[in-house]
Design an enzyme around this catalytic site. Sequence first.
Site, short mmCIF file in Angstrom:
data_model
loop_
_atom_site.label_atom_id
_atom_site.label_comp_id
_atom_site.label_asym_id
_atom_site.label_seq_id
_atom_site.Cartn_x
_atom_site.Cartn_y
_atom_site.Cartn_z
CG HIS A 71 -2.05 -0.97 1.15
ND1 HIS A 71 -3.14 -0.93 1.99
CD2 HIS A 71 -2.28 -2.01 0.31
CE1 HIS A 71 -3.99 -1.90 1.68
NE2 HIS A 71 -3.48 -2.57 0.65
CD GLU B 39 -1.89 4.16 3.40
OE1 GLU B 39 -1.62 3.46 2.39
OE2 GLU B 39 -3.02 4.20 3.91
CB CYS C 17 -6.43 -0.53 5.34
SG CYS C 17 -4.74 -1.16 5.26
CB CYS D 120 -1.89 1.62 6.24
SG CYS D 120 -1.47 0.82 4.68
#
Lengths: 148, 148
Positions: A55, A57, A85, A88
């Site tokens: 992801h 991040e 999420c 993260c």
Amino acid sequence: MLDLNDEYFMQEALKEAQKAYDEDEVPVGAIVVMNNKIIARGHNQVELLNDATAHAEILAITSAFNLLGSKYLPEATLYVTLEPCLMCAGALYWGKIRRIVYGASDVKNGYLHHTKEPGPFPAKIEITKGILEAECAFMIQSFFRDKR
Amino acid sequence: MLDLNDEYFMQEALKEAQKAYDEDEVPVGAIVVMNNKIIARGHNQVELLNDATAHAEILAITSAFNLLGSKYLPEATLYVTLEPCLMCAGALYWGKIRRIVYGASDVKNGYLHHTKEPGPFPAKIEITKGILEAECAFMIQSFFRDKR
């Protein structure tokens, strides 16, 4: 705390999200800012890397860890176009980031939907949401509309 | 579902945790098993990699993603000596792992402490806890006792 730079930096996160969009990835972008400078960037690369954890991040903060040679980012702000999420949010917790700024909310996979009050972060971590919210949400919506 | 192999595979995860212990890392180990074979291993390397996200589970599943050239692990079981944290639970969610088996509970940083019922996983993901629980907990406790 109103920070006049938040919109500027979120625009930069949106540029990262656009890169993901152009690469046919779910368009989420993130940047890490320290002392008003961008020290790391990331955009979702789950498909490219064949890695469900890639992801925006995660890529941005691991890049920052590498740059600084530090496993903590206590003076950094993460800007991300979409609400982090659970994964993260957990990574940002461990990375001891100082501040998190996000654009659009994610009612399905956002961490707020899954975590108990008062949330997973220590009280000293500042969280700002809704910066360029419409633009951030529009990018995600456009992507999934095009996919259909 | 009682699986007679669970203790065997948890012993293997404990071997990974021992590697972390020997490297002065918080001793957590994980393995990924598919078709009764270990396809990936990981132990906590937060200090070595200067990366707060380098938990055993993350390293083990990203290794499995790389090995299989797949971003999902729908036929795999992850064995880990300690209850996954929020970050690792999120990563396992995204990785669509079939089954999670853990040893010791983590009342402070375990995902169950932070997530709302019924938890972050789809109902079809099977979760087994308490396998070799005493051994797994002892390793962590020994580490922090030695640190004091």
